[in-house]
Design an enzyme around this catalytic site. Structure first.
Site, PDB file in Angstrom:
ATOM      1  N   ARG A 123      -2.289  63.997  57.175  1.00  0.00           N
ATOM      2  CA  ARG A 123      -2.777  62.702  57.646  1.00  0.00           C
ATOM      3  C   ARG A 123      -1.653  61.664  57.501  1.00  0.00           C
ATOM      4  O   ARG A 123      -1.664  60.827  56.597  1.00  0.00           O
ATOM      5  CB  ARG A 123      -4.033  62.303  56.881  1.00  0.00           C
ATOM      6  N   GLN A 128      -0.960  61.419  64.147  1.00  0.00           N
ATOM      7  CA  GLN A 128      -2.227  60.900  64.676  1.00  0.00           C
ATOM      8  C   GLN A 128      -2.515  61.405  66.086  1.00  0.00           C
ATOM      9  O   GLN A 128      -3.659  61.699  66.422  1.00  0.00           O
ATOM     10  CB  GLN A 128      -2.211  59.378  64.648  1.00  0.00           C
ATOM     11  N   TYR A 227      -9.779  60.852  52.648  1.00  0.00           N
ATOM     12  CA  TYR A 227     -11.124  61.409  52.472  1.00  0.00           C
ATOM     13  C   TYR A 227     -11.757  60.856  51.194  1.00  0.00           C
ATOM     14  O   TYR A 227     -11.089  60.296  50.336  1.00  0.00           O
ATOM     15  CB  TYR A 227     -11.071  62.940  52.383  1.00  0.00           C
TER      16      TYR A 227
END
Length: 374
Positions: A123, A128, A227
């Site tokens: 991430r 992206q 997350y």
């Protein structure tokens, strides 16, 4: 040697997506790759075989094509039988669900297949445009908002009629990740009043930017990689007490909270459902990993205490055209930087390649999966 890239038809029941749409197949061809796609592979996504003729070769014998492929691109994980069809030492790209496919991963390792799982993509900003998890989650978030509006027994927008004014519905979205934010935005467009719940403090600004209000439970469980971490027992009790009051007043609840590789956290209890008003609806996007609601039955629509609970599966596949187009662009953005003069040259010093690799050269490169497989 020219890179041979093969796209088989998806075989999972109900899967309508295809790994490459015609426009991206043509882009790979312009890079010098030879693209082969199984005849009929795009039909579920409304891409007819004729649309592929400019950028790909249509093949009838997919087994022979896979046996000669340098790179195979899929959406869903392959079965053991489909792994056997892959050429030893070739490359596989797609969703591979490493946390629940131990036998498949073991066979990929033994066949020395270099596999890249989109679930493992780092991430980072540069990745992206390759993030298939996010692209498909955005589609799912949009769709579940429409499901909630369709199943609910109330109008979402405020309506002024000759018989009087109808107040807008109140929607609670649980989880403000990519899917949750898209659900919030869609519900707002439909005219509902939207509240959102997320245990990451960083979600507040994003939720409010969409015109919704974040439910503050006093719990922050921000985890690594954007997350959420799992909550402690005390934190679960505290957030449940606050959240229950908001859910009781909602006309619709949309749940999207998930922890990669683990069962979905149980957030909406049976007691919360029984406190909801008659005719309300819960749409549980986390149904595939067990559901955020204690009463969710994956793949089923049930009623409990006059509340509808819907547990849809494989939601992105319900919007197959755009789901396939965005997925194909993710694949292209992931692979194309390493296609030079029609040949594949993977850079193992590249963070994207190194961290998204699941198996390579007879080894499982992802440590949690390696421990799982044993």
């Amino acid at each position: 040697m020219t890179l041979r890239l093969v796209v088989p038809k998806e075989t999972w029941t109900g899967e309508r997506r295809v790994a490459l749409d015609p426009s991206v197949a043509e882009r790979f061809q312009r890079l010098g790759a030879e693209v082969q796609i199984e005849r009929g592979a795009g039909c579920g996504s409304h891409f007819g075989d004729a649309q592929y003729e400019k950028g790909a070769k249509l093949v009838d014998d997919i087994v022979a094509a896979l046996a000669a492929a340098d790179v195979t691109v899929r959406v869903q994980p392959p079965s053991l039988e489909e792994v056997e069809q892959l050429r030893d030492g070739s490359v596989l790209i797609g969703f591979l669900a490493p946390h629940r496919n131990a036998e498949v991963i073991r066979r990929l390792r033994d066949k020395k297949i270099t596999s890249f799982a989109f679930e493992l993509l780092p991430r980072i900003s540069r990745a992206q445009s390759m993030d298939a998890l996010s692209s498909q989650a955005a589609i799912a978030g949009y769709k579940v908002a429409l499901m909630a509006a369709s199943l609910a027994s109330f109008f979402f927008p405020m309506l002024t009629t000759a018989a009087g004014t109808i107040r807008p519905a109140k929607v609670v979205v649980v989880g403000a990740g990519v899917a949750g934010l898209q659900a919030i935005a869609t519900c707002k467009r439909l005219g509902a009043m939207v509240e959102a719940y997320d245990i990451r403090a960083a979600a507040k600004e994003q939720v409010e930017s969409l015109g919704a209000k974040l439910i503050d439970t006093g719990v922050d469980a921000s985890g690594q990689g954007g997350y959420a971490r799992e909550l402690t027992k005390d934190e679960l009790a505290r957030q449940a007490e606050v959240l229950a009051r908001h859910i009781a007043a909602a006309s619709a609840v949309i749940t999207t909270a998930a922890i990669p590789g683990r069962p979905a956290p149980k957030i909406v209890t049976k007691a919360m459902v029984e406190a909801m008003k008659p005719g309300a609806v819960i749409v549980d996007l986390a149904a595939e990993s067990g559901g955020n609601c204690e009463l969710t039955q994956p793949g089923q629509t049930i009623e409990h205490n006059d509340v509808i609970i819907h547990g849809p599966l494989n939601v992105p596949s319900m919007i197959p055209v755009h789901a396939s187009e965005t997925y194909a662009k993710n694949v292209f953005n992931f692979l194309s930087p390493f296609v030079k003069n029609g040949e594949l040259a993977l850079d193992w010093n590249d963070e994207v390649i190194a961290k998204s690799c699941l198996t390579h050269d007879g080894q499982i490169r992802h440590e949690p999966t390696r421990k799982l497989v044993g």
